[in-house]
Design a protein around this motif. Structure first.
Motif, PDB file in Angstrom:
ATOM      1  N   PHE A   1       0.860  -1.184   0.000  1.00  0.00           N
ATOM      2  CA  PHE A   1       0.000   0.000   0.000  1.00  0.00           C
ATOM      3  C   PHE A   1       0.894   1.231   0.000  1.00  0.00           C
ATOM      4  CE2 PHE A   1      -4.449  -1.171   0.772  1.00  0.00           C
ATOM      5  CZ  PHE A   1      -5.098  -0.001   0.415  1.00  0.00           C
ATOM      6  N   VAL A   2       0.651   2.129  -0.935  1.00  0.00           N
ATOM      7  CA  VAL A   2       1.400   3.383  -1.001  1.00  0.00           C
ATOM      8  C   VAL A   2       0.506   4.504  -0.488  1.00  0.00           C
ATOM      9  CG1 VAL A   2       2.605   5.013  -2.503  1.00  0.00           C
ATOM     10  CG2 VAL A   2       2.794   2.545  -2.926  1.00  0.00           C
ATOM     11  N   LEU A   3       1.029   5.283   0.451  1.00  0.00           N
ATOM     12  CA  LEU A   3       0.232   6.311   1.122  1.00  0.00           C
ATOM     13  C   LEU A   3       0.740   7.705   0.790  1.00  0.00           C
ATOM     14  CD1 LEU A   3      -0.002   4.761   4.714  1.00  0.00           C
ATOM     15  CD2 LEU A   3      -1.529   4.387   2.752  1.00  0.00           C
ATOM     16  N   LEU A   4      -0.201   8.615   0.611  1.00  0.00           N
ATOM     17  CA  LEU A   4       0.093  10.041   0.489  1.00  0.00           C
ATOM     18  C   LEU A   4      -0.432  10.711   1.755  1.00  0.00           C
ATOM     19  CD1 LEU A   4       0.919  12.616  -1.108  1.00  0.00           C
ATOM     20  CD2 LEU A   4      -1.404  12.616  -2.065  1.00  0.00           C
ATOM     21  N   LYS A   5       0.465  11.383   2.506  1.00  0.00           N
ATOM     22  CA  LYS A   5       0.067  12.039   3.750  1.00  0.00           C
ATOM     23  C   LYS A   5       0.319  13.546   3.661  1.00  0.00           C
ATOM     24  CE  LYS A   5       0.662   8.138   6.914  1.00  0.00           C
ATOM     25  NZ  LYS A   5       1.193   7.707   8.236  1.00  0.00           N
ATOM     26  N   ASN A   6      -0.507  14.298   4.383  1.00  0.00           N
ATOM     27  CA  ASN A   6      -0.353  15.750   4.409  1.00  0.00           C
ATOM     28  C   ASN A   6       0.660  16.177   5.470  1.00  0.00           C
ATOM     29  OD1 ASN A   6      -1.718  15.532   6.842  1.00  0.00           O
ATOM     30  ND2 ASN A   6      -3.677  16.259   6.023  1.00  0.00           N
ATOM     31  N   GLU A   7       0.721  17.469   5.704  1.00  0.00           N
ATOM     32  CA  GLU A   7       1.730  18.015   6.608  1.00  0.00           C
ATOM     33  C   GLU A   7       1.567  17.560   8.055  1.00  0.00           C
ATOM     34  OE1 GLU A   7      -0.015  19.634   4.444  1.00  0.00           O
ATOM     35  OE2 GLU A   7       1.428  20.447   3.001  1.00  0.00           O
ATOM     36  N   ILE A   8       0.359  17.182   8.446  1.00  0.00           N
ATOM     37  CA  ILE A   8       0.136  16.719   9.818  1.00  0.00           C
ATOM     38  C   ILE A   8       0.019  15.194   9.868  1.00  0.00           C
ATOM     39  CG2 ILE A   8      -0.880  18.873  10.621  1.00  0.00           C
ATOM     40  CD1 ILE A   8      -3.639  17.648  10.259  1.00  0.00           C
ATOM     41  N   GLU A   9       0.563  14.536   8.845  1.00  0.00           N
ATOM     42  CA  GLU A   9       0.676  13.075   8.794  1.00  0.00           C
ATOM     43  C   GLU A   9      -0.671  12.354   8.757  1.00  0.00           C
ATOM     44  OE1 GLU A   9       3.579  11.096   8.408  1.00  0.00           O
ATOM     45  OE2 GLU A   9       4.169  13.106   7.792  1.00  0.00           O
ATOM     46  N   GLU A  10      -1.673  12.970   8.137  1.00  0.00           N
ATOM     47  CA  GLU A  10      -2.951  12.308   7.901  1.00  0.00           C
ATOM     48  C   GLU A  10      -2.951  11.738   6.490  1.00  0.00           C
ATOM     49  OE1 GLU A  10      -6.055  15.041  10.501  1.00  0.00           O
ATOM     50  OE2 GLU A  10      -5.600  15.582   8.413  1.00  0.00           O
ATOM     51  N   ILE A  11      -3.522  10.532   6.331  1.00  0.00           N
ATOM     52  CA  ILE A  11      -3.633   9.935   4.995  1.00  0.00           C
ATOM     53  C   ILE A  11      -4.660  10.715   4.181  1.00  0.00           C
ATOM     54  CG2 ILE A  11      -4.245   7.880   3.664  1.00  0.00           C
ATOM     55  CD1 ILE A  11      -3.473   6.180   6.055  1.00  0.00           C
ATOM     56  N   VAL A  12      -4.251  11.158   3.007  1.00  0.00           N
ATOM     57  CA  VAL A  12      -5.172  11.843   2.092  1.00  0.00           C
ATOM     58  C   VAL A  12      -5.254  11.123   0.745  1.00  0.00           C
ATOM     59  CG1 VAL A  12      -4.952  14.114   3.174  1.00  0.00           C
ATOM     60  CG2 VAL A  12      -3.326  13.432   1.387  1.00  0.00           C
ATOM     61  N   GLY A  13      -4.398  10.118   0.542  1.00  0.00           N
ATOM     62  CA  GLY A  13      -4.427   9.329  -0.679  1.00  0.00           C
ATOM     63  C   GLY A  13      -3.808   7.965  -0.426  1.00  0.00           C
ATOM     64  N   ALA A  14      -4.344   6.930  -1.065  1.00  0.00           N
ATOM     65  CA  ALA A  14      -3.825   5.580  -0.857  1.00  0.00           C
ATOM     66  C   ALA A  14      -4.160   4.694  -2.046  1.00  0.00           C
ATOM     67  CB  ALA A  14      -4.402   4.979   0.420  1.00  0.00           C
ATOM     68  N   ILE A  15      -3.189   3.869  -2.421  1.00  0.00           N
ATOM     69  CA  ILE A  15      -3.389   2.849  -3.451  1.00  0.00           C
ATOM     70  C   ILE A  15      -2.737   1.569  -2.961  1.00  0.00           C
ATOM     71  CG2 ILE A  15      -2.912   2.104  -5.811  1.00  0.00           C
ATOM     72  CD1 ILE A  15      -2.857   5.014  -6.668  1.00  0.00           C
ATOM     73  N   GLY A  16      -3.506   0.484  -2.951  1.00  0.00           N
ATOM     74  CA  GLY A  16      -2.976  -0.814  -2.559  1.00  0.00           C
ATOM     75  C   GLY A  16      -3.035  -1.794  -3.710  1.00  0.00           C
TER      76      GLY A  16
END
Length: 289
Positions: free
Chosen positions: A56-71
């Motif tokens: 799973f590849v994760l895209l996180k914002n500046e406060i380390e919240e997941i905003v995008g994901a592809i598995g």
């Protein structure tokens, strides 16, 4: 924004993100479930890599919240794509997320997408990848309370020696489907059943493949079909009822799901007669490098 390969310590965080999006048709992806516990279990079973990493590849914002994901649920050189899941990210960020996923798994040559008809954002993104559309599908559900059991029994478990006949029939009926015949056979276990519908001469007339998750009280009827040589004889209804009867023998199963081609009016009529109701419309795509 940071893009990284996920770790097992992030499973609950990923499951929470996927659950939130997959419970809405406008962000729903067909391969993933809609319940948190089910998604956690699938991530733990099918996505764990070596060294504590996940597919799973994760895209996180500046406060380390997941905003995008592809598995990627990987099977050798092919994979089912969980996603894209995203929460208001830009087209450029989504493209980078997908490219990073491809870079992380260079051995994956073919990727299959399964996206809700109402998830127009991901439809547009996927179609820009020069994919091949493989079809439009319905997901249907039936509850145990809507089912009337019967007394006949013409289903037999798949056995060694059935490979050739089953593969020939499955490839004829579902030439561009998400599970080919060899994949189905490889998935058979205590909970995943391939049952063959035979006549008195043991000739293959149809089959059904279903998966049961007793822990979650769920069952998914993945494939059911009657050979073209034996259609228009009422066998489709009989086969379907026998399969439902087998699945409902599990005490924890109160509902059954299946996925069918949207333009298969004859089969859909049989499903509705057995008590099935429409849940979602899904679009299938295949991406090749």
């Amino acid at each position: 924004m940071n893009i990284n390969l996920a770790t097992t310590s992030e499973i609950n965080e990923i499951a929470k993100f996927v659950t939130k999006l997959n419970q809405q048709k406008s962000t729903h992806i067909g391969y993933a479930g809609t319940e948190f516990d089910e998604i956690v279990a699938t991530l733990e079973e099918d996505f764990v890599l070596e060294n504590g990493r996940l597919a799973f590849v994760l895209l996180k914002n500046e406060i380390e919240e997941i905003v995008g994901a592809i598995g990627l649920d990987i099977d050798e050189n092919s994979a089912e794509v969980w996603g894209p899941f995203e929460d208001s990210i830009s087209e450029k960020e989504l493209t980078t997320l997908w490219q990073t996923t491809l870079d992380q798994f260079p051995h994956v040559e073919t990727a299959h997408f399964f996206v809700n008809l109402e998830n127009t954002t991901q439809q547009k993104f996927i179609e820009r990848l020069h994919v091949k559309k493989t079809g439009e599908y319905l997901t249907l559900t039936v509850s145990k309370g809507d089912f009337e059991p019967l007394n006949s029994q013409r289903l037999f478990p798949f056995q060694a020696g059935d490979e050739k006949d089953f593969e020939s029939l499955h490839n004829e009926l579902f030439p561009n489907t998400y599970y080919d015949a060899k994949t189905i056979v490889s998935r058979i276990n205590e909970d995943n059943k391939l049952l063959l519908f035979k006549n008195e001469q043991q000739a293959l007339q149809g089959y059904a493949y279903f998966e049961v998750a007793t822990v979650f009280g769920e069952a998914s009827l993945e494939y059911i079909a009657v050979s073209p040589k034996h259609q228009n004889q009422g066998l489709g209804t009989l086969l379907l009822k026998e399969v439902l009867q087998e699945i409902f023998k599990h005490d924890t199963i109160a509902e059954i799901r299946l996925c069918v081609e949207n333009d298969n009016d004859r089969a859909n009529h049989v499903y509705m007669k057995a008590g099935f109701k429409m849940d979602n419309i899904l679009l299938g795509y295949t991406f090749n490098r």
